[in-house]
Every structure is written in structure tokens, then in C-alpha cells.
Design an enzyme around this catalytic site. Sequence first.
Site, PDB file in Angstrom:
ATOM      1  N   SER A  15      22.654  29.149  15.584  1.00  0.00           N
ATOM      2  CA  SER A  15      22.714  28.093  14.573  1.00  0.00           C
ATOM      3  C   SER A  15      24.185  27.879  14.226  1.00  0.00           C
ATOM      4  CB  SER A  15      21.868  28.469  13.355  1.00  0.00           C
ATOM      5  OG  SER A  15      21.774  27.386  12.458  1.00  0.00           O
ATOM      6  N   HIS A  42      20.068  25.170  16.483  1.00  0.00           N
ATOM      7  CA  HIS A  42      19.645  24.284  15.397  1.00  0.00           C
ATOM      8  C   HIS A  42      20.570  23.067  15.365  1.00  0.00           C
ATOM      9  CE1 HIS A  42      17.883  28.012  13.185  1.00  0.00           C
ATOM     10  NE2 HIS A  42      17.082  27.577  14.131  1.00  0.00           N
ATOM     11  N   ASP A 139      16.090  32.813  11.243  1.00  0.00           N
ATOM     12  CA  ASP A 139      15.325  32.398  12.421  1.00  0.00           C
ATOM     13  C   ASP A 139      15.762  33.255  13.612  1.00  0.00           C
ATOM     14  OD1 ASP A 139      13.582  30.952  14.019  1.00  0.00           O
ATOM     15  OD2 ASP A 139      14.989  29.302  14.349  1.00  0.00           O
TER      16      ASP A 139
END
Length: 197
Positions: A15, A42, A139
Amino acid sequence: MFDAQRIGAVVIGASAGGVEALNHLLPMLPKTFAPPVLIVVHVRQGQPSLLPGLFATRCELAIEEPFDKDEIAPGTVYFAPPGYHMLVEAEEGAAPSIALSVDPPVRFSRPSVDVLFESAAHAYGERLLGIVLSGANDDGARGARAIHGAGGVCWAQEPATAQAAAMPLAAIRENAVHEVLTLDEMAMRLAQCIDRR
């Protein structure tokens, strides 16, 4: 623990700060690199991803943004398309393929690292290597646990070297990570995963 010749696929989650980390790792993979690499970063939904084009000019491996049901090819890097979960499907007697889903976001993200990792753990089992890179949320932690539980190997980026340490730290705290490595250490080990036929 890590046997380069046993690895059948690599999954990577990232991310915030992840593009920089990938820019360190992916160009170091030789054209003889054997496993497919499936990556979730992401990215903002509603706009095309620039990542495949960015890395295609810097890497020796083929870089793709896959379509639903694409067969997973060795030595190919797949970036999850924005707005889609990317999963691995493995039916008995068939080569693994990619499934794209618009199911609701997981951990506020679609694509989700957890979704990719969990499906790949089911498909590849002990032949899977999962890597959790820089990111600002958790995540990937649950997915890393799934990889660990299926007998695969999981690495996390050394948090002190990550632009955003939350993602690797969450995986480490989940007790799902076999090794915490710098990007240079990861790149050196990944470079051993070559086709020796």
C-alpha cells in the site's frame, strides 16, 4: 525454510510506500525467474492503473494487468486491476487461473491483499511465497496467516525500512511471518527462483 526451487508462485501485498518497494524488487528479478508473481497494490478506484506500464519499462519479466479467467503463466507479473479483487482459482486437473471479483471491499480495500493471499494459499499450499511490503493498514495480516497455515512461506519487509510500517508490522504481530527482511535481502533470495531445467 525457504527453498527457491519449491516456490510455485509469489504473492505480494503493498500500500503506501509499496510502489517504491516494488521498484526496488521487481527490476532485480532475472528473465529466468520461474514463478508467476501476483501483486495487489492499493490504488485509487475509478482511474486506470499506471503500474503495469511503469514496471514494463523497468523489468525483464512480462508485466500484465489480467482479465478474468486468464491462465497464470510462469515468469509473469500480474497487477490487480483497480476496483477488482484478484483471486487465484485452481480446479483439479487444470492450471491455476485468475478470477476478478467486484465483491465488497475487505479491510476497506478492493483489491484486497487478504483476498489474494487466502485464495493463493488454497491453490498453491506449501509452494507459495507471500510478501508483505510497506503499507499504512493491516491488510495482508490475515492472508499471511492463511499462507502460513497452508504450509507456505511468508516474508515481511523490515518495518524500519518501510515508508509505512503498519502493514508489515500487522503481519509480524499475527505470528504469520517466517522472516523479516530488507528489500535487498528479498531481492537476493528471489533471484534464486529460476528455471533450472
